[in-house]
Design an enzyme around this catalytic site. Sequence first.
Site, PDB file in Angstrom:
ATOM      1  N   GLU A  91      55.611  14.467  33.564  1.00 30.14           N
ATOM      2  CA  GLU A  91      54.209  14.606  33.996  1.00 30.14           C
ATOM      3  C   GLU A  91      53.435  13.319  33.749  1.00 30.14           C
ATOM      4  O   GLU A  91      53.808  12.525  32.875  1.00 30.14           O
ATOM      5  CB  GLU A  91      53.543  15.746  33.206  1.00 30.14           C
ATOM      6  CG  GLU A  91      53.504  17.061  33.950  1.00 30.14           C
ATOM      7  CD  GLU A  91      52.401  17.114  35.014  1.00 30.14           C
ATOM      8  OE1 GLU A  91      51.985  16.040  35.505  1.00 30.14           O
ATOM      9  OE2 GLU A  91      51.975  18.221  35.353  1.00 30.14           O
ATOM     10  N   ASP A  92      52.358  13.125  34.498  1.00 29.96           N
ATOM     11  CA  ASP A  92      51.515  11.948  34.276  1.00 29.96           C
ATOM     12  C   ASP A  92      50.613  12.120  33.063  1.00 29.96           C
ATOM     13  O   ASP A  92      50.597  11.299  32.164  1.00 29.96           O
ATOM     14  CB  ASP A  92      50.691  11.609  35.539  1.00 29.96           C
ATOM     15  CG  ASP A  92      49.851  12.779  36.051  1.00 29.96           C
ATOM     16  OD1 ASP A  92      49.949  13.904  35.510  1.00 29.96           O
ATOM     17  OD2 ASP A  92      49.080  12.565  37.013  1.00 29.96           O
TER      18      ASP A  92
ATOM     19  N   ASP B  44      46.117  17.415  30.318  1.00 28.36           N
ATOM     20  CA  ASP B  44      44.686  17.472  30.027  1.00 28.36           C
ATOM     21  C   ASP B  44      44.380  18.865  29.454  1.00 28.36           C
ATOM     22  O   ASP B  44      44.586  19.101  28.270  1.00 28.36           O
ATOM     23  CB  ASP B  44      43.954  17.187  31.343  1.00 28.36           C
ATOM     24  CG  ASP B  44      42.455  16.994  31.189  1.00 28.36           C
ATOM     25  OD1 ASP B  44      42.006  16.546  30.138  1.00 28.36           O
ATOM     26  OD2 ASP B  44      41.720  17.300  32.152  1.00 28.36           O
TER      27      ASP B  44
ATOM     28  N   PHE C 269      37.997   9.794  31.694  1.00 30.17           N
ATOM     29  CA  PHE C 269      38.784   9.914  32.923  1.00 30.17           C
ATOM     30  C   PHE C 269      39.503   8.603  33.156  1.00 30.17           C
ATOM     31  O   PHE C 269      38.877   7.556  33.308  1.00 30.17           O
ATOM     32  CB  PHE C 269      37.911  10.291  34.125  1.00 30.17           C
ATOM     33  CG  PHE C 269      38.751  10.820  35.243  1.00 30.17           C
ATOM     34  CD1 PHE C 269      39.196  12.131  35.240  1.00 30.17           C
ATOM     35  CD2 PHE C 269      39.166   9.981  36.276  1.00 30.17           C
ATOM     36  CE1 PHE C 269      40.017  12.611  36.245  1.00 30.17           C
ATOM     37  CE2 PHE C 269      39.990  10.450  37.282  1.00 30.17           C
ATOM     38  CZ  PHE C 269      40.414  11.767  37.267  1.00 30.17           C
TER      39      PHE C 269
ATOM     40  N   ARG D 188      46.076   4.458  42.099  1.00 34.58           N
ATOM     41  CA  ARG D 188      47.423   4.774  41.609  1.00 34.58           C
ATOM     42  C   ARG D 188      48.276   3.514  41.442  1.00 34.58           C
ATOM     43  O   ARG D 188      49.203   3.479  40.669  1.00 34.58           O
ATOM     44  CB  ARG D 188      48.149   5.702  42.597  1.00 34.58           C
ATOM     45  CG  ARG D 188      47.591   7.095  42.680  1.00 34.58           C
ATOM     46  CD  ARG D 188      48.593   7.987  43.406  1.00 34.58           C
ATOM     47  NE  ARG D 188      48.004   9.215  43.921  1.00 34.58           N
ATOM     48  CZ  ARG D 188      47.846  10.337  43.214  1.00 34.58           C
ATOM     49  NH1 ARG D 188      48.200  10.374  41.956  1.00 34.58           N
ATOM     50  NH2 ARG D 188      47.326  11.409  43.759  1.00 34.58           N
TER      51      ARG D 188
END
Length: 200
Positions: A118-119, A122, A171, A184
């Site tokens: 996963e990136d 959160d 963020f 990205r």
Amino acid sequence: MSIANSQPFRPHHLDPDVRPSEADIESVLLSHDQIQNRVAELGAQISRDYAGKDPVFVSVLVGAFMFTGDLLRNITIPCSLDFMAISSYGKESRSSGVVRVMKDLDESVESRHVIIIEDIIDTGLTLNYLLENIRNRNVASVKVAAFLDKPSRRLTDVKVDYAGFEVPDEFVIGYGLDFAQRYRNFPYVGILRPEVYGGK
Ligand code: IMP
């Protein structure tokens, strides 16, 4: 083109005239070098832990694409790779908790040792869904490798087995992570100016 005669590489995202979106970054949180060093450590650790287990990595598109490439380059044991695409935030910057599978795995993972890539974790709602989805396929085991972990925002009790970096409640974008599909391509992780996403 001859490599010996080529010009030094000048990434376009560093040139503000060509790449004005660089101005949307408040600060660089993780440099390219920091990321590469940490991902190499994770690759070595996973290679040791999974020796003889022939694991299958399940990369979650799109955000994990860059982490997946670098991590897999540092895996030294036999393994395979498959992708799942799930719905993301769209233009929102916060999780809705609603997950939709846009692309499923190509191969069965039954009886395999799965490592989800996963990136960022959160709230953990997306990972919670994915873990349940993968466990329902009768796998031998499932663990999680996440490039970033934002534990302060967790809404569910999910465990990240291999975490690249813990990040504060900001963020962040770059190294695969987006806001509204932008940024990205940045090779580092930056904090996005709140004005850009209408945040705090
Ligand atoms: P969660 O379900 O709240 O854990 O959100 C997981 C997904 O939200 C990640 O896979 C990212 O795609 C996205 N996400 C969460 N935080 C950020 C961020 O700071 N920057 C970019 N994307 C994020």
